[in-house]
Write an enzyme that holds these catalytic residues in place. Structure first.
Site, PDB file in Angstrom:
ATOM      1  N   SER A  56       0.907  -1.137   0.086  1.00  0.00           N
ATOM      2  CA  SER A  56       0.014   0.037   0.023  1.00  0.00           C
ATOM      3  C   SER A  56       0.971   1.244  -0.087  1.00  0.00           C
ATOM      4  CB  SER A  56      -0.987  -0.027   1.284  1.00  0.00           C
ATOM      5  OG  SER A  56      -2.024  -0.927   1.060  1.00  0.00           O
ATOM      6  N   GLY A 275       4.679   9.225   6.198  1.00  0.00           N
ATOM      7  CA  GLY A 275       4.920   7.910   5.729  1.00  0.00           C
ATOM      8  C   GLY A 275       3.677   7.069   5.317  1.00  0.00           C
ATOM      9  N   HIS A 276       4.147   5.754   5.214  1.00  0.00           N
ATOM     10  CA  HIS A 276       2.998   4.819   4.738  1.00  0.00           C
ATOM     11  C   HIS A 276       3.557   3.534   4.984  1.00  0.00           C
ATOM     12  CE1 HIS A 276      -0.637   3.276   3.171  1.00  0.00           C
ATOM     13  NE2 HIS A 276      -1.230   4.595   2.812  1.00  0.00           N
ATOM     14  N   ASP A 277       2.735   2.272   5.434  1.00  0.00           N
ATOM     15  CA  ASP A 277       3.052   1.144   5.344  1.00  0.00           C
ATOM     16  C   ASP A 277       2.454   0.321   4.063  1.00  0.00           C
ATOM     17  OD1 ASP A 277       4.153   1.525   7.628  1.00  0.00           O
ATOM     18  OD2 ASP A 277       2.843   0.867   9.103  1.00  0.00           O
ATOM     19  N   GLY A 278       2.970  -0.909   4.050  1.00  0.00           N
ATOM     20  CA  GLY A 278       2.142  -1.872   2.795  1.00  0.00           C
ATOM     21  C   GLY A 278       2.398  -3.142   3.382  1.00  0.00           C
TER      22      GLY A 278
END
Length: 425
Positions: A56, A275-278
Site C-alpha cells: 500500500s 509515511g505509509h506502510d504496505g
C-alpha cells in the site's frame, strides 16, 4: 555511527524475518543495507538492489499522479467521481478527495481478479455497483483499497493509457528509477523477493495480488528507488499539500494521528513525520520521512513478521539521526471483560467472530470471497485483551509474542480495526 548491517541481522533473526533491506537517506547521504535470503526455498541472497513488494505504499504513488493531474487542470480534488467517470457505478456524492482520504464509505477490500488484460481496472470499477457503502460519504474513515483502484481508473481515462504506463511515464522515468516494476514479467528480470508466512516461515504459494489492484498496492521496488520517491516528497514543494492533515485518525497506532492526501501523518515525540506502510502476500514495507531531520527511512521485508522487525529497528535509526523513537504500542491491562461485543462482524473479504472461551475473549479472523484465492491461512485467531481506557470497548491483539500490540475499538454497531470499519451483523 551504528553498524546497521549487524543490527538489521540481529533484529531480523529475533523477529524471524528471512530477508530484508534497510534504506536510509540522511541529509544527502544514502545507505542501503541488505539482510538474509529473498526466498527460503532457493536460498537466493538478498542484495541492495533486490526488489520487494511495497504494497500500500503504492497508494502514495497513485495519489502523486492524481495531484499532478490536478496541477495540470485535468481535475479538481473536490470533483465528483462520476464527473470524471460517468459510467462508474459510484455514489454521486463521492469525490476524488474522499477516495484519497479513505472517507468514501466504499467497502474497501474487494480483491476481485478481473484478468491480466489492459482493461482489468475498468472491469474492476464496473463491479463496484454491487458493493454496499459502509457509511455516508465524508462522515468517517475506513481504509479503502477499492477507492484507490477507482483513482487508478481516473488516471487511465485522463491520461489515455493504463495505470502501469502512466506510472512509468509520470514517476518511474522522470525520477530515473531502474528497479521499480508492477508486473511479474518485469519483476522476474530482477532479484525479486518471495513472501514468507509469519506463523511458520513457509514461502507463500501465490506471489502477487491481481493486476486489477495495481493502483492500490502492486508496485515492486528496491529500497533505493523507494528512497528516491520519498526524497521527491521531502524536497519538491509541488507535493507539499499531500502532507497537510485532512482527516484525524483516532486509533493512534504507531503515532499515526492524521491522514493527508494518501500520506499518513505521525507524531513521534511531538515531531511530525509522514509515511505509509504496505502489506501484500506476506511481504511488508515501511516508509517514514522526517522533514526536520532531513531523513527518510524505508524497510522492505519478505515476511508477515515485518512489524516485529520494523518497530525496534526504526527506533534505533531515528534515535541515531533525529533523537526520537517509534512510539510505544498500547499494552493490555488486567481488568474483567464482559460479552457485550461477542458476535459476528463482516465486510467484503473478511469475517470477524468475537467468541468467549472460558475466561477469555478470542477474535477469529476469516478470509472470505475473492481473498481466499491468495490467503495463506484461511482463519487466524487472536486473544482479545482489554487496554486503556479500560472501558470495555478498547482492546489489543497481536499475531505472536514478538509482534507489537495492535488496537481495536468496538461500538454497539461496528468494530474498528486495521483502520477499517466492520459492521456487526
Amino acid at each position: 555511527m551504528p553498524d546497521w548491517s549487524a543490527r538489521l541481522s540481529e533484529l531480523a533473526v529475533a523477529a524471524e524475518v528471512p530477508g530484508a533491506v534497510l534504506g536510509i537517506w540522511h541529509d544527502g547521504e544514502t545507505t542501503v543495507t541488505p539482510y538474509g535470503v529473498l526466498n527460503a526455498a532457493t536460498g537466493v541472497e538478498t542484495t541492495a538492489d533486490s526488489l520487494f513488494q511495497i504494497g500500500s505504499v503504492t497508494k502514495t504513488w497513485t495519489a502523486t499522479m492524481i495531484v499532478q493531474l490536478a496541477a495540470e487542470d485535468w481535475l479538481d480534488l473536490d470533483d465528483a467521481v462520476v464527473k470524471l467517470l460517468p459510467e462508474a457505478p459510484i455514489d454521486p456524492r463521492i469525490t476524488v478527495r474522499h477516495l484519497l482520504t479513505h472517507t468514501s464509505g466504499i467497502d474497501g477490500d474487494v480483491f476481485t481478479d478481473t484478468g491480466r488484460g489492459d482493461d482489468c481496472v475498468e472491469r474492476y470499477v464496473a463491479l463496484l455497483g454491487d458493493v454496499e457503502l459502509l457509511f455516508e460519504p465524508g462522515t468517517a474513515y475506513s481504509y479503502c483499497n477499492a477507492g484507490y483502484v477507482v483513482l487508478g481508473r481516473i488516471i487511465e481515462v485522463l491520461d489515455g493509457r493504463t495505470w502501469d504506463e502512466s506510472l512509468r511515464a509520470r514517476l518511474i522515468e522522470p525520477l530515473g528509477l531502474t528497479q521499480t516494476v508492477t508486473l511479474p514479467e518485469e519483476a522476474i528480470l530482477h532479484r525479486a523477493a518471495r513472501g514468507h508466512v509469519a506463523s511458520d516461515g513457509a514461502p507463500v504459494k501465490t506471489w502477487q495480488l491481481p493486476r486489477s489492484i495495481g493502483a492500490a498496492g502492486l508496485i515492486t521496488a528496491s529500497a533505493g528507488d523507494v528512497l528516491q520517491f520519498a526524497l521527491m516528497h521531502l524536497t519538491d514543494d509541488r507535493y507539499a499539500a499531500m502532507q497537510e492533515p485532512q482527516v484525524p485518525f483516532a486509533g493512534g497506532v504507531g503515532g499515526f494521528t492524521n491522514l493527508g492526501l494518501a500520506w499518513r501523518i505521525y507524531d513521534w515525540g511531538g515531531r511530525p513525520l509522514f509515511g505509509h506502510d504496505g502489506s501484500t502476500i506476506s511481504q511488508t514495507a515501511f516508509l517514514r520521512i522526517d522533514p526536520a531531520a532531513r531523513l527518510a527511512v524505508c524497510l522492505l521485508t519478505n515476511s508477515g513478521n515485518g512489524p516485529a522487525l520494523f518497530e525496534p529497528l526504526a527506533s534505533e535509526v531515528f534515535t541515531e539521526y533525529a533523537g526520537i523513537a517509534h512510539p510505544a504500542p498500547p499494552q493490555p491491562v488486567d481488568v474483567p471483560t464482559d460479552d457485550r461485543h461477542v458476535g459476528r462482524y463482516e465486510r467484503t473479504s473478511v469475517r470477524l467472530d468475537v467468541v468467549r472461551r472460558d475466561d477469555r475473549l478470542v477474535l477469529v479472523e476469516h478470509a472470505t470471497g475473492d481473498r481466499l484465492a491468495f490467503a495463506e491461512e484461511a482463519a487466524t485467531e487472536y486473544d482479545l485483551l482489554p487496554t486503556e481506557p479500560a472501558d470495555g470497548d478498547h482492546f489489543v491483539i497481536r499475531a505472536s509474542p514478538n509482534h507489537p500490540w495492535v488496537p481495536l475499538t468496538f461500538t454497539p454497531t461496528h468494530l474498528f480495526s486495521s483502520g477499517r470499519v466492520t459492521p456487526k451483523v
